[in-house]
Design a protein around this motif. Structure first.
Motif, PDB file in Angstrom:
ATOM      1  N   ALA A   1       0.838  -1.207   0.000  1.00 58.75           N
ATOM      2  CA  ALA A   1       0.000   0.000   0.000  1.00 58.75           C
ATOM      3  C   ALA A   1       0.868   1.251   0.000  1.00 58.75           C
ATOM      4  O   ALA A   1       0.579   2.229  -0.701  1.00 58.75           O
ATOM      5  CB  ALA A   1      -0.937  -0.007   1.204  1.00 58.75           C
ATOM      6  N   ALA A   2       1.970   1.202   0.767  1.00 53.75           N
ATOM      7  CA  ALA A   2       2.891   2.341   0.801  1.00 53.75           C
ATOM      8  C   ALA A   2       3.559   2.535  -0.557  1.00 53.75           C
ATOM      9  O   ALA A   2       3.770   3.671  -1.006  1.00 53.75           O
ATOM     10  CB  ALA A   2       3.941   2.133   1.893  1.00 53.75           C
ATOM     11  N   SER A   3       3.897   1.438  -1.230  1.00 54.10           N
ATOM     12  CA  SER A   3       4.498   1.539  -2.563  1.00 54.10           C
ATOM     13  C   SER A   3       3.520   2.147  -3.559  1.00 54.10           C
ATOM     14  O   SER A   3       3.898   2.968  -4.409  1.00 54.10           O
ATOM     15  CB  SER A   3       4.950   0.161  -3.056  1.00 54.10           C
ATOM     16  N   LEU A   4       2.249   1.745  -3.489  1.00 52.21           N
ATOM     17  CA  LEU A   4       1.236   2.332  -4.362  1.00 52.21           C
ATOM     18  C   LEU A   4       1.155   3.838  -4.162  1.00 52.21           C
ATOM     19  O   LEU A   4       1.121   4.614  -5.128  1.00 52.21           O
ATOM     20  CB  LEU A   4      -0.126   1.692  -4.096  1.00 52.21           C
ATOM     21  N   ALA A   5       1.121   4.258  -2.904  1.00 52.02           N
ATOM     22  CA  ALA A   5       1.029   5.694  -2.607  1.00 52.02           C
ATOM     23  C   ALA A   5       2.262   6.433  -3.122  1.00 52.02           C
ATOM     24  O   ALA A   5       2.158   7.526  -3.697  1.00 52.02           O
ATOM     25  CB  ALA A   5       0.869   5.902  -1.103  1.00 52.02           C
TER      26      ALA A   5
END
Length: 415
Positions: free
Chosen positions: A187-191
């Motif tokens: 999720a952090a990578s997506l953001a």
């Protein structure tokens, strides 16, 4: 997932695989199709690390026997989904009463992979979301599975791959899988990627829904598109536009940001109605050191010059060749096979003649494995670049590779 039963089935799968390889070593003719079918059936049910390894290997379809590569590729497209009752267990563990969070969850997944599967859902405010749900119990059996995968990988020694290289490949796989278990990290990578490409009108990255993301469920906006693996059914102009976007994005990732999306199977990419590249999965992103990029480009430079001595020097500098006696004739033939892709003007990456020549060279590559050994720290990078290349091949891309490579080769020469 019951650890003892999984271990028994993995050992049985290893015995069947080893039997096929032993038949080859004893001079028999291996039925690669049957072997591939057995691997598909066993790994599709087991999920987890062994299935992930097979998916990784399937991307080496320029080296594998064609029948085996075809069967392993099915793991990217047709893996058997886990029953809804088991997936529901994970969702209830993470959210509690599902009716309190969602007005609807589709029980039938529209994608399944090695570590989890994807279901569409609707929140009470009418927001359509995608839930990437980790298979229940996967974290509990991961280390046991990895131990069995290490045993399976010992078969690679029959292809003259030294144990040190196999160990490096195993550690790369293990580290990647352990990281993929934490969906909050994805999720952090997506953001982060959404911020990186916020001003790029040609790239779409679904937004994570932070309030619904947990360590075992990744929730994100539902973004529709035509999967890359189905792009052969669309008109050529749209396909070529997507190929250009994909090639530009890979180049920017490598040479501007020093990173690379490391899970390049076709199911992770699509195109929307405007022809934009959709990137769905960012569970695996690897750093790419500038020094290693320069070394790889110097090898490409020597290859395009069809200079076998310079190719050998480049491989030695990378740590990619050991032992006495450079296989100079193999270098020459490899350069002759690759060079047409970089001839002046637009080249068809789907030209089967190029791939046929490379496949014909693969027995000689395996025969020279006592001297040709990919550096341990480039195994994942090489595999990833190969996967992205084959995505361009699937798009039947026509690109001016000489023009694209020219400034990059010049950059490498200056380093």
């Amino acid at each position: 997932m019951r650890e003892r039963g999984r271990t028994r089935r993995l050992l049985g799968l290893g015995a069947r695989t080893g039997g096929a390889m032993l038949k080859t070593r004893l001079g028999g003719e291996t039925d690669w199709r049957s072997l591939g079918e057995a691997l598909f059936e066993g790994l599709s049910e087991l999920k987890g690390p062994a299935m992930k390894l097979a998916q990784v290997v399937s991307q080496w379809d320029d080296l594998l026997p064609a029948d085996l590569a075809d069967e392993l590729a099915r793991l990217q497209r047709q893996a058997e989904p886990m029953p809804w009752e088991k997936i529901r267990t994970t969702l209830e563990d993470e959210y509690g009463d599902l009716k309190a969070t969602f007005s609807q969850i589709e029980e039938r997944p529209f994608a399944s992979a090695s570590m989890g599967q994807v279901h569409r859902a609707t929140t009470h405010d009418g927001h359509t979301v995608v839930l990437k749900i980790q298979y229940p119990g996967l974290a509990d059996v991961l280390e046991s599975d990895l131990a069995q995968v290490r045993r399976l990988m010992r078969l690679g020694r029959w292809f003259k791959v030294p144990q040190a290289r196999l160990d490096a490949l195993f550690e790369e796989l293990a580290e990647s899988l352990r990281g993929e278990l934490d969906y909050r990290a994805e999720a952090a990578s997506l953001a982060r990627y959404r911020t990186r490409y916020a001003d790029n009108d040609g790239i779409v990255i679904p937004a994570p829904i932070e309030a619904l993301c947990t360590s075992r469920v990744l929730a994100m906006d539902y973004v529709t598109g035509t999967p890359l693996r189905e792009m052969d059914q669309v008109e050529d102009a749209r396909r070529q536009a997507l190929a250009v976007r994909l090639a530009d994005w890979i180049t920017e990732e490598l040479f501007t940001f020093g990173e690379l999306h490391a899970d390049p199977h076709a199911g992770n990419f699509a195109a929307d109605d405007e022809g934009r590249l959709i990137i769905y999965d960012l569970g695996a992103v690897i750093p790419v050191p500038e020094a290693r990029l320069r070394q790889m480009l110097k090898l490409l430079d020597a290859t395009l010059e069809e200079d076998p001595m310079a190719m050998d020097a480049a491989l030695l500098a990378m740590g990619g060749r050991q032992g006495e006696g450079a296989p100079l004739s193999l270098y020459r033939d490899s350069a002759a096979a690759v060079a047409p892709l970089f001839a002046p003007g637009e080249q068809d990456l789907g030209d089967v003649r190029v791939h046929r020549r490379l496949r014909e060279l693969s027995p000689r590559v395996w025969a020279a494995m006592d001297r040709l050994q990919p550096p341990a720290d480039t195994l994942l990078l090489s595999r990833t670049l190969n996967g992205h290349y084959w995505n361009l091949v699937r798009l039947q891309a026509r690109l001016n590779m000489a023009e694209r490579a020219r400034p990059l080769l010049e950059w490498a020469r200056q380093g």
